[in-house]
Design a protein around this motif. Sequence first.
Motif, short mmCIF file in Angstrom:
data_model
loop_
_atom_site.label_atom_id
_atom_site.label_comp_id
_atom_site.label_asym_id
_atom_site.label_seq_id
_atom_site.Cartn_x
_atom_site.Cartn_y
_atom_site.Cartn_z
N TRP A 23 35.16 -18.27 36.72
CA TRP A 23 33.48 -18.38 36.02
C TRP A 23 32.69 -19.71 37.14
CZ3 TRP A 23 32.50 -23.71 34.47
CH2 TRP A 23 32.95 -24.50 33.60
N CYS A 24 31.60 -19.58 36.72
CA CYS A 24 30.83 -20.36 37.50
C CYS A 24 29.91 -20.96 36.63
CB CYS A 24 30.19 -20.37 39.11
SG CYS A 24 29.15 -18.63 39.49
N ASP A 25 28.78 -22.11 36.64
CA ASP A 25 28.39 -21.85 35.96
C ASP A 25 26.92 -21.89 36.64
OD1 ASP A 25 25.79 -24.14 34.70
OD2 ASP A 25 27.65 -23.44 33.32
N THR B 39 23.12 -27.22 31.84
CA THR B 39 23.79 -26.16 32.12
C THR B 39 23.89 -25.08 31.44
OG1 THR B 39 25.38 -26.92 31.04
CG2 THR B 39 25.74 -27.78 32.98
N ARG C 151 27.94 -19.09 30.38
CA ARG C 151 28.15 -19.37 31.94
C ARG C 151 29.42 -17.54 32.34
NH1 ARG C 151 34.83 -21.81 30.19
NH2 ARG C 151 35.27 -20.15 29.91
N CYS D 128 33.77 -24.36 29.38
CA CYS D 128 32.99 -24.82 29.75
C CYS D 128 32.20 -25.82 29.99
CB CYS D 128 32.10 -23.84 28.72
SG CYS D 128 31.87 -23.83 27.17
N SER E 59 26.38 -28.63 27.95
CA SER E 59 25.17 -28.81 27.68
C SER E 59 24.01 -28.60 26.65
CB SER E 59 24.92 -26.55 27.53
OG SER E 59 23.86 -26.21 27.73
N ARG F 129 23.43 -15.68 27.37
CA ARG F 129 23.79 -14.77 28.65
C ARG F 129 23.24 -14.42 28.63
NH1 ARG F 129 28.96 -13.55 30.62
NH2 ARG F 129 28.92 -11.46 30.79
#
Length: 327
Positions: free
Chosen positions: A200-202, A234, A239, A293, A296, A308
């Motif tokens: 995953w990436c944010d 974030t 994510r 994660c 945030s 999401r």
Amino acid sequence: MPPSRPTVLLTGATGVIGASLLPALAARYEVIALVHRRRPESATTCVQADLTAECLGLSDRLHRELAAGIDAIVHCAALTDFAPGDLTAFEKVNVQGTRRILELAEAAHVPVVLLSSVSAALDLPGDDLPAHCMRAYGRSKRQAEELVAHSSRPVAIVRTGLLFAARNAPTLPRHQFPHALFDALLQGRTGALPVLPDHWCDIIPMETLVEYVTALTEAQLCGDTTAPGLHWATAGPARLTAADLERACSDFLKETGRPVTGSLLADHATSRTRSHGMGRLAQLGFQPPEQPCLPSHLDRLLPTQLTRSTVLEALRHNVRRCTPWAS
């Protein structure tokens, strides 16, 4: 006469974040853009300066006049190039430049909003050049944050992840991740991305960051005692995974008559560590599923956290603006 509006000094107004932030701030405040070479189109007042020079390259008189005319500083300017040639440039711009901005804030007796990066909290592995560059960047952002401890002014630090381009941006920042990654995926080569589907990436929409920073600037100007400190801007639990990116690019290729016969992600057997190029940057930018994660804090100042569905819609919109075959 209507009361005069507060004056905010904005650095990095021609950068990816600053260019989107400038009109949002200008709608509420008088904005002075601190510029190096290029003048932002929507700025009414610009001061040419140099973050790498003492007193920002200004004379003592001009420095005093600038300090006397501002009510807050939003510091966006930074070197973000992951191949600068000279790794000491990160320290010159991101660390010493921040020190000089904090000195200006001390002279002006004003609060600061400092744009940082989640890279400040990461320590990436690897001995190759991309890993060295990304570590040098993250270290410079962490050192810039550490300078805040020596300032008597209220400073709010905003750590943000990757960013989608704003919907109204005239062009995409194609030289920057993630848009360079979208361009690579849209070449339609199967197995092009050497990252596993559940990594995953944010990434958050630019509009979300702009809204948060604008609200944080207002809180700083109002003397809100909860505003100074660390803020994570974030996606958090929203994510995206590599599979999400692959699906968005595959769907767009199919819509444009360029369907892909296989997956754009490398299978497990061929997802070996790369040493250079977009594949290596992607491997450094994606995290394994067991990595929790990022924090945030968006709901501190915004009505809700990101969902999401919102992030996926921003992903689809950004991918559809990428047409590398037309370039």
